[in-house]
Scaffold this motif. Structure first.
Motif, PDB file in Angstrom:
ATOM      1  N   ASN A  40       0.817  -1.209   0.000  1.00 50.11           N
ATOM      2  CA  ASN A  40       0.000   0.000   0.000  1.00 50.11           C
ATOM      3  C   ASN A  40       0.852   1.260   0.000  1.00 50.11           C
ATOM      4  O   ASN A  40       0.486   2.268  -0.613  1.00 50.11           O
ATOM      5  N   GLU A  41       1.980   1.215   0.689  1.00 49.20           N
ATOM      6  CA  GLU A  41       2.872   2.374   0.682  1.00 49.20           C
ATOM      7  C   GLU A  41       3.517   2.553  -0.684  1.00 49.20           C
ATOM      8  O   GLU A  41       3.659   3.678  -1.168  1.00 49.20           O
ATOM      9  N   MET A  42       3.916   1.457  -1.314  1.00 49.02           N
ATOM     10  CA  MET A  42       4.505   1.568  -2.647  1.00 49.02           C
ATOM     11  C   MET A  42       3.517   2.216  -3.617  1.00 49.02           C
ATOM     12  O   MET A  42       3.879   3.085  -4.409  1.00 49.02           O
ATOM     13  N   ALA A  43       2.247   1.803  -3.539  1.00 48.00           N
ATOM     14  CA  ALA A  43       1.212   2.374  -4.402  1.00 48.00           C
ATOM     15  C   ALA A  43       0.736   3.728  -3.896  1.00 48.00           C
ATOM     16  O   ALA A  43       0.034   4.438  -4.605  1.00 48.00           O
ATOM     17  N   LYS A  44       1.120   4.084  -2.666  1.00 46.08           N
ATOM     18  CA  LYS A  44       0.621   5.269  -1.961  1.00 46.08           C
ATOM     19  C   LYS A  44      -0.884   5.387  -2.157  1.00 46.08           C
ATOM     20  O   LYS A  44      -1.410   6.402  -2.611  1.00 46.08           O
ATOM     21  N   CYS A  45      -1.560   4.304  -1.773  1.00 49.44           N
ATOM     22  CA  CYS A  45      -3.011   4.220  -1.929  1.00 49.44           C
ATOM     23  C   CYS A  45      -3.680   5.095  -0.877  1.00 49.44           C
ATOM     24  O   CYS A  45      -3.538   4.856   0.325  1.00 49.44           O
ATOM     25  N   VAL A  46      -4.410   6.098  -1.310  1.00 48.04           N
ATOM     26  CA  VAL A  46      -4.999   7.064  -0.388  1.00 48.04           C
ATOM     27  C   VAL A  46      -6.068   6.425   0.493  1.00 48.04           C
ATOM     28  O   VAL A  46      -6.401   6.949   1.561  1.00 48.04           O
ATOM     29  N   ASP A  47      -6.607   5.282   0.075  1.00 46.67           N
ATOM     30  CA  ASP A  47      -7.604   4.574   0.880  1.00 46.67           C
ATOM     31  C   ASP A  47      -6.977   3.622   1.893  1.00 46.67           C
ATOM     32  O   ASP A  47      -7.692   3.050   2.726  1.00 46.67           O
ATOM     33  N   ALA A  48      -5.682   3.429   1.822  1.00 44.22           N
ATOM     34  CA  ALA A  48      -5.013   2.399   2.616  1.00 44.22           C
ATOM     35  C   ALA A  48      -5.290   2.556   4.102  1.00 44.22           C
ATOM     36  O   ALA A  48      -5.372   3.674   4.624  1.00 44.22           O
TER      37      ALA A  48
END
Length: 537
Positions: free
Chosen positions: A281-289
């Motif tokens: 999730n950090e790699m994708a910097k998913c704002v919903d994570a």
């Protein structure tokens, strides 16, 4: 039902006149609802046919359906992805001739009856979720399998869709124990459960409000939803058990000893799964994570007594595609979401960032990131998969954007608005390259051996030492402290309890090989001293 079977005969001929569409290298899915609109819920009866001639073969619109040719239930799905998209995502259920659920191995995936037809719309690369799911499957026990397809709905071409395994308890999906209605006590009561942190739109789930605020001093609350078992099957004893179990975990995370090696969070969670969930999730910097579309699961104790993070879900606005709460910036940790958007209705529950306060957890994050970057998350693997997916869509993306001409229009919550398909892919590629470079540099700082200014009075002597090293710390007793020794790569070498009735503790450095090491002293869940020691022969 006779009417549906009649449609099975007529349906292929209704599609032969689709303007310009002759064949595709992707499977072709044809769905007909017999004039019915597809609601958000419940599912309606429909007919589905799939043309799939196999790898490397073209699928012609006039080919007979050779993969699936039968009845399904279909409804709209999704919350934000549905509201902001003209191209609707769907849930489908494969059914037999009598209308009952029927497991079927759609497009080579393990047989099941429940599937998602995801509809990339504001993701103008069309591949963000496919890419992250592919990478996650190489890291985690399970992540959704997918197949990119082209969809016709009631004779109308609808573009590129992604057939996706839904998150569900199954031996080929989330492989946990089946919880029966009669499992009301003992080991059988302890699992399996799938939990979800999410908005409340969509199918209703049983759940409860956490007794702890989502963030210190905040007004938001955390809603725990039970994804499995479903409401009709969940017994009150089962809900009470998992609620009390989770509240116990939250209580520990809210207390001073949350990082205790025996009674802290590691007593409750499967740490490796949390590390992998965090890093993808950090790699994708998913704002919903961590706060929305976030799943966790627990098996029964005799199989595995720990809470696992995952499976991963929902990355259509990740990888630089969300222009809010710093998600557009390839720098910075998304675990810090609450610092940038503290007024959001759905903030990150406090126990996620609390784990980052534990130096050992940060050390493990650093180590795991280094391991993943040498393998599944290497540049070669990541960008190789990205290139393969875009090549696969080389022709289909043209038809998709003829149907949905959004390449040069802003769609919520785009960062990069307007450009060709190739330019949208290039933007994501460049963003991801910058993100990986930032994480490589900053993962190294997750473990620090520097001491906060107010604690620099602490003495460590003699240093270097050939045998014993003494630690003193003004104003603190070591009666409830732990000493952690790391090598300079951040690998934990040893952890010992600092048993002493005074502020002096003796450490036997002869247990270490010769060299330089980092140390941290943990008291009440925080680092009260850190630095370096040297052992000489």
């Amino acid at each position: 039902m006779r009417q549906l079977h009649f449609l099975l005969l007529l349906f292929p001929f209704c599609l032969s006149a689709q303007g310009g569409f002759v064949s595709s290298n992707l499977p072709i899915i044809l769905i007909h609802t017999n004039g019915q609109s597809i609601p958000d819920e419940p599912k309606i009866d429909a007919v589905m046919q799939i043309i799939d001639n196999g790898p490397g073969q073209l699928n012609n619109i006039n080919d007979a359906p050779n993969h699936f040719n039968g009845t399904i239930g279909i409804e709209q799905r999704g919350s934000t992805s549905n509201f902001f998209s003209d191209k609707k995502p769907y849930s489908i259920e494969t059914r037999d001739a009598s209308g009952e659920d029927m497991d079927f191995p759609l497009l080579g995936m393990p047989a099941e009856s429940d599937w998602a037809l995801l509809a990339p719309f504001n993701d103008k690369t069309l591949i963000r979720e496919a890419l992250i799911f592919q990478l996650s499957r190489e890291i985690m026990p399970w992540a959704p399998r997918t197949r990119l397809v082209e969809l016709f709905l009631n004779g109308q071409y609808e573009g590129v869709y992604m057939v996706t395994e839904k998150i569900k308890r199954d031996k080929d999906r989330v492989d946990i124990a089946k919880l029966k209605a009669t499992d009301l006590a003992g080991d059988s009561l302890t699992g399996g459960y799938i939990l979800k942190l999410d908005k409340t739109t969509g199918a209703p789930n049983e759940g409860w409000i956490s007794p702890f605020p989502s963030q210190p001093g905040g007004w938001q609350t955390t809603l725990w939803q039970v994804e499995y078992p479903k409401p009709a099957d969940l017994q009150s004893e089962q809900k009470d058990y998992i609620q009390q179990w989770i509240t116990g975990f939250e209580s520990v995370m809210n207390g001073p000893d949350f990082a205790h090696p025996d009674n802290g969070y590691s007593k409750y969670i499967d740490v490796p799964s949390f590390l992998d969930f965090t890093l993808i999730n950090e790699m994708a910097k998913c704002v919903d994570a961590y706060r929305i579309s976030t799943f966790l699961y627990k098996d029964k104790d005799s199989n595995d007594p720990y809470l696992h993070a995952g499976p991963v879900w929902d990355f259509n606005i990740a990888l630089g595609n969300a222009g809010y709460c710093t998600a557009e910036n390839p720098e910075g940790w998304i675990i810090d979401f609450n610092q940038f958007c503290p007024g959001d209705n759905w903030v990150v529950p406090y126990w996620w960032p609390r784990m980052w306060e534990d130096p050992l957890y940060r050390t493990q994050l650093k180590q795991r990131w280094a391991t993943l970057r040498a393998g599944p998350l290497s540049d070669t693997n990541i960008f190789g998969k990205l290139d393969s997916l875009t090549q696969l869509l080389n022709e289909a993306q043209v038809r998709n954007f003829e149907r949905w001409p959004v390449l040069y229009t802003w769609q919520w919550p785009n960062v990069y608005c307007c450009g060709s398909y190739e330019e949208h892919v290039a933007f994501m590629r460049n963003w991801l390259k910058a993100r990986l470079e930032w994480m490589d540099a900053n993962a190294k700082t997750l473990v620090t051996f520097e001491t906060p200014g107010s604690l620099k009075e602490t003495e460590v002597f003699p240093n270097p030492s050939a045998d014993f090293i003494y630690f003193t710390l003004p104003e603190y007793s070591y009666s409830q402290a732990d000493l952690r020794i790391f090598d300079l790569n951040g690998r934990l070498m040893e952890q010992v309890q600092m048993v002493s009735n005074t502020s002096l503790f003796t450490y036997d450095a002869r247990r270490l090989p010769a060299g330089l090491f980092g140390f941290q002293i943990i008291q009440e869940g925080r680092v009260v001293k850190s630095g370096k020691i040297s052992h000489i022969p």
